[in-house]
Design a protein around this motif. Structure first.
Motif, short mmCIF file in Angstrom:
data_model
loop_
_atom_site.label_atom_id
_atom_site.label_comp_id
_atom_site.label_asym_id
_atom_site.label_seq_id
_atom_site.Cartn_x
_atom_site.Cartn_y
_atom_site.Cartn_z
N UNK A 184 57.12 105.98 135.77
CA UNK A 184 57.47 104.84 136.63
C UNK A 184 58.21 103.77 135.84
N UNK A 185 59.13 103.10 136.48
CA UNK A 185 59.88 102.03 135.82
C UNK A 185 59.23 100.68 136.10
N UNK A 186 58.46 100.59 137.14
CA UNK A 186 57.89 99.32 137.56
C UNK A 186 56.39 99.44 137.74
N UNK A 188 47.07 104.20 129.81
CA UNK A 188 47.75 104.52 128.55
C UNK A 188 48.82 105.59 128.74
N UNK A 189 49.54 105.44 129.84
CA UNK A 189 50.65 106.35 130.15
C UNK A 189 51.95 105.55 130.06
N UNK A 190 53.04 106.23 129.75
CA UNK A 190 54.29 105.49 129.53
C UNK A 190 54.87 104.86 130.79
N UNK A 191 55.52 103.73 130.59
CA UNK A 191 56.31 103.08 131.63
C UNK A 191 57.75 103.07 131.12
N UNK A 192 58.67 103.52 131.97
CA UNK A 192 60.10 103.52 131.60
C UNK A 192 60.65 102.12 131.82
N UNK A 193 60.23 101.22 130.97
CA UNK A 193 60.38 99.79 131.24
C UNK A 193 61.84 99.32 131.23
N UNK A 194 62.57 99.71 130.19
CA UNK A 194 63.99 99.34 130.12
C UNK A 194 64.69 100.36 129.23
N UNK A 195 65.98 100.14 128.95
CA UNK A 195 66.76 101.14 128.22
C UNK A 195 66.29 101.37 126.80
N UNK A 196 65.49 100.45 126.26
CA UNK A 196 65.05 100.60 124.88
C UNK A 196 63.54 100.42 124.74
N UNK A 212 60.63 90.04 130.23
CA UNK A 212 62.05 90.38 130.34
C UNK A 212 62.29 91.45 131.40
N UNK A 213 61.33 92.39 131.50
CA UNK A 213 61.48 93.48 132.46
C UNK A 213 61.10 93.04 133.88
N UNK A 214 60.68 91.80 134.03
CA UNK A 214 60.36 91.32 135.37
C UNK A 214 59.00 91.75 135.89
N UNK A 215 58.11 92.16 135.00
CA UNK A 215 56.73 92.47 135.42
C UNK A 215 56.10 91.14 135.85
#
Lengths: 191, 191
Positions: A101-103, A71-79, A128-131
């Motif tokens: 982390x972004x990925x 339950x920690x944030x992921x910097x997934x995309x610009x929004x 969309x983020x490619x996960x």
């Protein structure tokens, strides 16, 4: 009558993170998903129990150089800055002390009342983020839904969806796509 | 499948105001409407012209002790800070240097593409706040719609609506309800 113009503000992740840093949302469980600030649902005990089991099971199975974040944030995309229930990411916790982390090699959401949302909205966002590997621990049907092969789909909320969804039950086992040496029993993920 | 839980953050006006004060939304045309941050539509020249005409017409019609505010915020309720095209409020400009006015004797919105939104959403919001006199300069039909007598209506977006609606055409004149002003020629409000 034509459709009313009614456009909500779309937040950028950098704007959102700045407000988080100054404490604007303290005590408020929020996620930024596709520019919208979404209020997280309160967690029932089956949900919390499943998150704990998924975390323990994955943590015990990962090779060195990989961590789980709960339950920690992921910097997934610009929004988007979602806070998935469990994310498997490369490196050490200290690697992310200045930036999320972004990925992620794997994202797991535990779903009860949020099932439709986790499938449609979050599935589309992660696709969309490619996960590449997204698992929904579906407490309603007591299965794990394994979502893979993201591809474009204009009818999906964010224009992408997983083209492969497999429902697996105990006593099956699951292998992480990016870490083929890691295999976990489905039963260890379901409370 | 049950409806996905998808609850947007509801902003309190004080939270919003604090962010405005520190410049978070600088350069962004936003209004807080019922807890939601709504992006204002860009204004075309007919819209801007009509706002100017209403300003001029009211400027000469209202007595001393009243002011006309143009696209300035109102502290309407705990979760709303709309910026109506025109608001007639009591007092002097300096009275509002520390806080936006909470009440207006008359609110005017100029509507072309925003007509449905101004009628339904803003109408309900202003009715709920007890604004007794709400006019829409309807550029599509070349009329001024005068909304009065707010009353409860559970089917309206904010639970209230105006129970009286009159449409005035060029050739007619209309007098503000709560302002001791001469009637205004409708022709002077329509570009």
């Amino acid at each position: 009558m034509k459709q009313a113009p009614f456009t909500s503000k779309r937040w950028r992740r950098v704007e959102y993170e700045r407000l988080v840093d100054v404490g604007a949302f303290e005590g408020e469980p929020l996620e930024l998903l596709g520019g919208q600030l979404i209020v997280a649902e309160p967690q029932h005990s089956p949900h919390a129990a499943a998150v704990g089991m998924v975390g323990d099971t994955l943590r015990a199975s990962l090779p060195p150089g990989w961590i789980i974040r709960v339950q920690a944030p992921v910097a997934l995309d610009d929004e988007s800055a979602p806070e998935p229930d469990v994310a498997v990411v490369r490196g050490s916790h200290a690697d992310y002390r200045r930036a999320h982390p972004a990925r992620a090699a794997l994202i797991v959401e535990v779903a009860e009342s949020s099932l439709a949302f986790d499938r449609a909205q979050k599935g589309s966002l992660y696709a969309r983020a490619g996960i590449a590997d997204y698992w929904i621990v579906n407490l309603v049907d007591r299965v794990v839904e394994v979502c893979r092969d993201p591809g474009p789909d204009l009818t999906a909320p964010f224009g992408w969806r997983y083209s492969s969804v497999e429902r697996v039950r105990p006593p099956a086992t699951l292998t992480l796509l990016e870490l083929p040496q890691v295999t976990v029993p489905v039963a260890a993920l379901l409370p | 499948m049950k409806q996905a839980p998808f609850t947007s953050k509801r902003w309190q006006r004080v939270e919003y105001q604090r962010l405005v004060d520190v410049g978070v939304f600088e350069g962004e045309p936003l209004e807080l409407i019922g807890g939601q941050l709504i992006v204002a539509e860009p204004k075309g020249s007919p819209h801007a012209t009509a706002v100017g005409m209403a300003h001029d017409a009211l400027g000469v019609a209202i007595p001393a002790g009243w002011i006309v505010r143009i696209q300035d915020p109102l502290a309407l309720d705990d979760e709303s800070a709309p910026e109506p095209d025109v608001a007639v409020v009591r007092g002097s400009r300096a009275d509002y240097r520390h806080a936006h006015p909470a009440r207006a004797a008359l609110i005017i919105e100029v509507a072309d593409s925003s007509l449905a939104f101004d009628r339904v959403q803003k109408g309900s919001l202003y009715a709920r706040a007890g604004i007794a006199d709400y006019w829409i300069v309807n550029l599509e039909d070349g009329v001024v719609e005068v909304y009065r007598d707010p009353g409860a209506d559970l089917t309206a977006p904010f639970g209230w609506r105006y129970t009286s609606v009159d449409r005035f055409r060029p050739g007619d004149s209309v007098a503000p309800l709560g302002v001791p002003a001469a009637p205004l020629a409708v022709a002077a409000l329509l570009p």
